[in-house]
Write an enzyme that holds these catalytic residues in place. Structure first.
Site, short mmCIF file in Angstrom:
data_model
loop_
_atom_site.label_atom_id
_atom_site.label_comp_id
_atom_site.label_asym_id
_atom_site.label_seq_id
_atom_site.Cartn_x
_atom_site.Cartn_y
_atom_site.Cartn_z
N ASN A 15 10.70 2.65 4.07
CA ASN A 15 9.45 3.21 4.57
C ASN A 15 9.36 2.80 6.05
O ASN A 15 9.09 1.66 6.37
CB ASN A 15 8.30 2.62 3.76
N ARG B 54 10.40 7.45 2.58
CA ARG B 54 9.04 7.96 2.61
C ARG B 54 8.91 8.82 3.87
O ARG B 54 9.23 8.36 4.97
CB ARG B 54 8.05 6.81 2.66
N GLU C 145 4.19 2.99 -4.67
CA GLU C 145 4.84 4.14 -4.05
C GLU C 145 6.35 3.97 -4.00
O GLU C 145 7.10 4.91 -4.19
CB GLU C 145 4.27 4.34 -2.64
N ASN D 191 -5.88 0.13 3.50
CA ASN D 191 -6.30 0.25 4.90
C ASN D 191 -6.64 1.70 5.19
O ASN D 191 -7.62 2.01 5.83
CB ASN D 191 -5.19 -0.25 5.82
N ARG E 33 -10.38 3.69 10.68
CA ARG E 33 -10.54 5.14 10.89
C ARG E 33 -11.92 5.58 10.42
O ARG E 33 -12.43 5.09 9.41
CB ARG E 33 -9.48 5.92 10.11
N HIS F 148 -1.05 10.29 1.04
CA HIS F 148 -1.00 9.31 -0.06
C HIS F 148 -0.59 9.98 -1.38
O HIS F 148 -0.91 9.49 -2.46
CB HIS F 148 -2.38 8.65 -0.33
N MET G 264 -11.51 -5.84 4.12
CA MET G 264 -12.61 -5.85 3.14
C MET G 264 -12.95 -7.26 2.66
O MET G 264 -14.11 -7.58 2.42
CB MET G 264 -12.25 -4.92 1.97
P1 ADP Z 1 -2.24 -0.45 3.13
O1 ADP Z 1 -3.06 0.78 3.09
O2 ADP Z 1 -1.92 -0.91 4.49
O3 ADP Z 1 -1.07 -0.44 2.16
P2 ADP Z 1 -3.50 -2.24 1.20
O4 ADP Z 1 -3.41 -1.26 0.09
O5 ADP Z 1 -2.73 -3.49 1.11
O6 ADP Z 1 -3.24 -1.59 2.61
O7 ADP Z 1 -5.06 -2.61 1.34
C1 ADP Z 1 -5.54 -3.44 2.34
C2 ADP Z 1 -7.02 -3.66 2.08
O8 ADP Z 1 -7.17 -4.27 0.79
C3 ADP Z 1 -7.68 -4.58 3.09
O9 ADP Z 1 -8.94 -4.08 3.45
C4 ADP Z 1 -7.88 -5.86 2.28
O10 ADP Z 1 -8.99 -6.58 2.70
C5 ADP Z 1 -8.12 -5.30 0.90
N1 ADP Z 1 -7.95 -6.33 -0.12
C6 ADP Z 1 -6.83 -6.95 -0.52
N2 ADP Z 1 -7.10 -7.92 -1.43
C7 ADP Z 1 -8.44 -7.91 -1.61
C8 ADP Z 1 -9.37 -8.64 -2.40
N3 ADP Z 1 -8.96 -9.60 -3.22
N4 ADP Z 1 -10.68 -8.32 -2.31
C9 ADP Z 1 -11.10 -7.36 -1.49
N5 ADP Z 1 -10.29 -6.62 -0.73
C10 ADP Z 1 -8.98 -6.89 -0.77
#
Ligand code: ADP
Length: 402
Positions: free
Chosen positions: A7, A90, A383, A210, A240, A179, A282
């Protein structure tokens, strides 16, 4: 068969090496800061993490470094390059052309180049990865898996924007959605959990990471999704904006913002970060909200309210909803966000079990109450696994034809 999944971002390559069939992960890793003087490689061989820093000039060098890391020294997991029999890539934008994963040939490369116009940040980086892998491993199948492919079943009524029709014909301006590999993965998994065929499921899949997007899956096929021509439309995301009145852009242009400033504003400075002024993460925002930070709480509220509205809209579009599925870093882990999204849905037959919700963090599980008409599910996305599966299938077909 050993299958490498890559990726490629503009300055990074994530990779996983699978033993197929069976999806055993032999190693996974990440090369970051490609093109900078202090690039790094981290590889995880099943719990054991190896970290190295060195300059990596470009994707070509990064790919060779990855292959060396998999085949030499302390990080070695295979004897030689020759043991890798296929590479899955990807690719973000496949336009209207690619309805599934494909074996990469010159025509496929030309198409990915053409769609770079619609995904200027992603497709060129994906192509660099493809070229680097082709040069390093010229004799094995390379497969492209498109983020847009799952959404090519969206009907015209849902993908057309109400702009002059010629813009669609001339420039391909329409909703494509992204996605897709994740939405497909969790939709297929939901069907399995219901004990049904993959095309016998109606679910709303919420990919909240994200980047965030939500998809209406009817009879196992995407019929609408929140991201559009680009991954900027739809839900509020980390940085975003998601959707807003486009006239805001004209207004800001008149105030002196140029195109680049507007792009940065919408892609990098908005979303959770923009509203909270604190973070795009988050976890941080939930902590701050619990400490009574009003802006952090507002950012989460706006985020959850947007998702709630989409769920309502997609339920109307689909007629019957078997399940609402949460995935992505936030969807899989944030009990707080899931509770906020589901609160108030009870009269519509969507009832969260608060205890199950709290107990289901980062793992697959049902979080709805036994009386809920619609099942609420948490399904971790994968993925890479989906790409490994597609790549293996296509490589096996090629072997059979030989
Ligand atoms: P990407 O889209 O870059 O793959 P991820 O799917 O890893 O990102 O998601 C990242 C988001 O998930 C961030 O906002 C992070 O704060 C949130 N996140 C990860 N673990 C937790 C948790 N335990 N509680 C709340 N949010 C979480």
């Amino acid at each position: 068969m050993k299958v490498l999944v890559v990726n490629c971002g503009s300055s990074s390559i994530k990779y996983q090496l699978y033993e197929m069939p069976g999806w055993t992960i032999l190693a996974k890793g990440l090369v970051e800061r490609i093109g900078e003087s202090e690039s790094s490689l981290v590889q995880d061989n099943g719990g054991e993490k190896h970290y190295r820093e060195m300059p990596v000039a470009d994707h070509e060098e990064a790919m060779l470094l990855i292959l060396r890391s998999l085949t030499e020294g302390a990080t070695q997991v295979v004897g030689s390059f020759n043991e890798i029999k296929a590479v899955g890539h990807r690719v973000v934008h496949g336009g209207e052309e690619f309805t599934g994963s494909v074996h990469i040939n010159d025509d496929v490369i030309a198409s990915i180049e053409r769609y770079a116009d619609l995904a200027p940040l992603h497709n060129p980086a994906n192509l660099s990865g493809i070229r680097a892998a082709q040069n390093a491993l010229p004799d094995i199948p390379q497969v492209a898996c498109f983020d847009t492919a799952f959404h090519t079943t969206i009907p015209k009524v849902a993908y057309m924007y109400a702009l002059p029709y010629e813009l669609y014909e001339q420039y391909g301006i329409r909703r494509y959605g992204f996605h897709g590999t994740s939405h497909r993965w969790v939709a297929r998994r939901s069907a399995k959990l219901f004990g049904r065929h993959k095309y016998d499921i109606n679910c709303i899949t919420c990919h909240l990471g994200n980047g965030c997007s939500i998809t209406a899956v009817k009879d196992g096929r995407s019929i609408d999704t929140s991201m559009g021509l680009t991954p900027l439309e739809g839900l509020v995301m980390g940085t975003r904006s998601g959707s807003f009145d486009p006239a805001i852009l004209f207004y800001l242009a008149e105030k002196g913002y140029d195109t680049n400033a507007l792009k940065t504003l919408c892609n990098k400075k908005s979303g959770l970060l923009g509203i909270s002024g604190i973070s795009n993460d988050m976890r941080t925002l939930v902590e701050k909200a619990r400490e009574d930070d009003d802006r952090a709480a507002l950012a989460i509220d706006v985020f959850c309210y947007g998702i709630k509205k989409y769920i309502g809209a997609y339920a109307a579009a689909m007629g019957r909803v078997d399940a609402i599925v949460f995935t992505g870093g936030i969807g899989e882990n944030s009990t707080y966000v899931r509770e906020k999204i589901c609160r108030g849905f009870e009269p519509l037959g969507i009832i969260l079990d608060l205890l199950r919700n709290k107990q289901t963090v980062g793992v697959e599980g049902e979080i709805s109450d036994a009386s809920s008409r619609v099942k609420l599910l948490v399904i971790p996305t994968d993925e890479e696994r989906a790409i490994a599966g597609d790549t293996y299938e296509i490589a096996m077909e090629k072997q059979k034809k030989k």
